[in-house]
Design a protein around this motif. Structure first.
Motif, PDB file in Angstrom:
ATOM      1  N   THR A 121     -52.726 -14.701   0.115  1.00 43.44           N
ATOM      2  CA  THR A 121     -54.028 -14.050   0.259  1.00 43.44           C
ATOM      3  C   THR A 121     -53.905 -12.566  -0.068  1.00 43.44           C
ATOM      4  OG1 THR A 121     -55.956 -13.792   1.738  1.00 43.44           O
ATOM      5  CG2 THR A 121     -53.758 -13.508   2.735  1.00 43.44           C
ATOM      6  N   THR A 150     -60.897  -6.390  11.897  1.00 46.22           N
ATOM      7  CA  THR A 150     -61.247  -5.981  10.545  1.00 46.22           C
ATOM      8  C   THR A 150     -61.741  -4.540  10.514  1.00 46.22           C
ATOM      9  OG1 THR A 150     -63.469  -6.868  10.800  1.00 46.22           O
ATOM     10  CG2 THR A 150     -61.817  -8.313   9.799  1.00 46.22           C
ATOM     11  N   ARG A 208     -55.922  -8.689   1.094  1.00 44.51           N
ATOM     12  CA  ARG A 208     -56.830  -8.042   2.041  1.00 44.51           C
ATOM     13  C   ARG A 208     -57.103  -6.608   1.614  1.00 44.51           C
ATOM     14  NH1 ARG A 208     -58.588 -12.008   5.603  1.00 44.51           N
ATOM     15  NH2 ARG A 208     -59.150 -10.378   7.075  1.00 44.51           N
ATOM     16  N   ARG A 209     -58.296  -6.160   1.835  1.00 46.53           N
ATOM     17  CA  ARG A 209     -58.668  -4.761   1.600  1.00 46.53           C
ATOM     18  C   ARG A 209     -58.688  -4.088   2.980  1.00 46.53           C
ATOM     19  NH1 ARG A 209     -62.694  -4.910  -2.434  1.00 46.53           N
ATOM     20  NH2 ARG A 209     -60.816  -5.090  -3.708  1.00 46.53           N
ATOM     21  N   PRO A 210     -57.716  -3.206   3.238  1.00 45.05           N
ATOM     22  CA  PRO A 210     -57.573  -2.667   4.593  1.00 45.05           C
ATOM     23  C   PRO A 210     -58.499  -1.496   4.916  1.00 45.05           C
ATOM     24  CG  PRO A 210     -55.841  -1.822   3.212  1.00 45.05           C
ATOM     25  CD  PRO A 210     -56.634  -2.785   2.371  1.00 45.05           C
ATOM     26  N   SER A 264     -51.747  -9.787   7.445  1.00 44.39           N
ATOM     27  CA  SER A 264     -52.511 -10.668   6.564  1.00 44.39           C
ATOM     28  C   SER A 264     -53.891 -11.024   7.116  1.00 44.39           C
ATOM     29  CB  SER A 264     -51.724 -11.948   6.261  1.00 44.39           C
ATOM     30  OG  SER A 264     -51.647 -12.772   7.398  1.00 44.39           O
ATOM     31  N   SER A 265     -54.195 -10.600   8.338  1.00 45.16           N
ATOM     32  CA  SER A 265     -55.529 -10.797   8.916  1.00 45.16           C
ATOM     33  C   SER A 265     -56.275  -9.482   9.041  1.00 45.16           C
ATOM     34  CB  SER A 265     -55.399 -11.431  10.308  1.00 45.16           C
ATOM     35  OG  SER A 265     -54.801 -12.687  10.213  1.00 45.16           O
ATOM     36  N   TYR A 266     -55.688  -8.420   8.572  1.00 42.04           N
ATOM     37  CA  TYR A 266     -56.217  -7.069   8.746  1.00 42.04           C
ATOM     38  C   TYR A 266     -57.124  -6.700   7.572  1.00 42.04           C
ATOM     39  CZ  TYR A 266     -55.889  -2.111  10.014  1.00 42.04           C
ATOM     40  OH  TYR A 266     -56.145  -0.831  10.398  1.00 42.04           O
ATOM     41  N   GLY A 267     -58.288  -6.189   7.858  1.00 45.39           N
ATOM     42  CA  GLY A 267     -59.220  -5.792   6.799  1.00 45.39           C
ATOM     43  C   GLY A 267     -60.048  -6.963   6.306  1.00 45.39           C
ATOM     44  N   LYS A 268     -60.632  -6.787   5.135  1.00 47.23           N
ATOM     45  CA  LYS A 268     -61.502  -7.814   4.559  1.00 47.23           C
ATOM     46  C   LYS A 268     -60.746  -8.591   3.495  1.00 47.23           C
ATOM     47  CE  LYS A 268     -65.981  -6.295   4.174  1.00 47.23           C
ATOM     48  NZ  LYS A 268     -67.052  -5.480   3.582  1.00 47.23           N
ATOM     49  N   GLU A 269     -60.970  -9.886   3.468  1.00 45.92           N
ATOM     50  CA  GLU A 269     -60.310 -10.730   2.472  1.00 45.92           C
ATOM     51  C   GLU A 269     -60.857 -10.447   1.069  1.00 45.92           C
ATOM     52  OE1 GLU A 269     -59.150 -15.392   1.680  1.00 45.92           O
ATOM     53  OE2 GLU A 269     -60.826 -14.946   3.004  1.00 45.92           O
ATOM     54  N   ASP A 307     -55.074  -2.501  -2.216  1.00 46.47           N
ATOM     55  CA  ASP A 307     -55.234  -3.791  -1.536  1.00 46.47           C
ATOM     56  C   ASP A 307     -53.860  -4.335  -1.150  1.00 46.47           C
ATOM     57  OD1 ASP A 307     -57.986  -3.710  -1.815  1.00 46.47           O
ATOM     58  OD2 ASP A 307     -58.040  -5.070  -3.534  1.00 46.47           O
TER      59      ASP A 307
END
Length: 184
Positions: free
Chosen positions: A179, A38, A181-183, A107-112, A123
């Motif tokens: 989903t 993240t 994510r905010r990278p 899709s797992s990168y950054g904050k959800e 985003d």
């Protein structure tokens, strides 16, 4: 004598081509790590977290929009053709941010971002469009504009229409939305 010479040339050619063939074979490539973090970093300064200002988000969106109309090409990352994760990879790379290559990794990168009401331009949004494989994200895009609660536009590479912008709030896209994510 000609047979020996021809045989020698054939061996030399094979020795020269073999590394290229092995390099292009998926079995001999390094597998991409499915681990993501993240904390994002710019390659020029690996220890500094990425901080993207609103001006930089506008630039990021402008860069992505330069690709509108580029045809879809699986594995593509340039103006000759690109896929959805390649579009994000190329866009963020121009800003000095390295994203993972595949949509499922991105899709797992950054904050959800848990609520659609909290989405902002820049985003990333992710989808499961392959109904045969409902467990894995396989499509990605980036929010470009929010005109209202029912008009949230994102840019992506459509497999049938190339790079384009669409409204996230539609029956199709909301039906396969996974989903956001905010990278940065």
């Amino acid at each position: 004598m000609k047979t020996t010479t021809t045989s020698t040339y054939a061996k030399l050619i094979l020795i020269g081509i073999l590394p290229l063939l092995l390099d292009s074979c998926a079995l001999f490539r390094r597998k991409e790590s499915s681990k993501t973090t993240t904390t994002t970093t710019r390659p020029s300064s690996p220890s500094r977290p990425v901080v993207i200002t609103s001006k930089e988000v506008s630039k990021l969106i402008a860069i992505s929009r330069q690709y509108i109309g580029v045809p879809y090409r699986t594995g593509g990352v340039d103006s000759k053709g690109m896929d959805c994760s390649g579009l994000l990879l190329a866009t963020f790379k121009e800003m000095g941010v390295l994203l993972p290559r595949r949509a499922v990794q991105q899709s797992s990168y950054g904050k959800e971002v848990k609520d659609l009401d909290h989405l902002r331009p820049g985003d990333l949004v992710f989808f499961v469009t392959d109904k045969g494989n409902v467990a894995e994200v396989n499509h990605s895009g980036m929010i470009t504009e929010i005109r209202g609660p029912r008009e949230i536009y994102f840019i992506h590479a459509s497999s049938s229409k190339g790079v384009r912008e669409d409204n996230l709030i539609s029956t199709y896209w909301m039906g396969c939305y996974a989903t956001a994510r905010r990278p940065f």
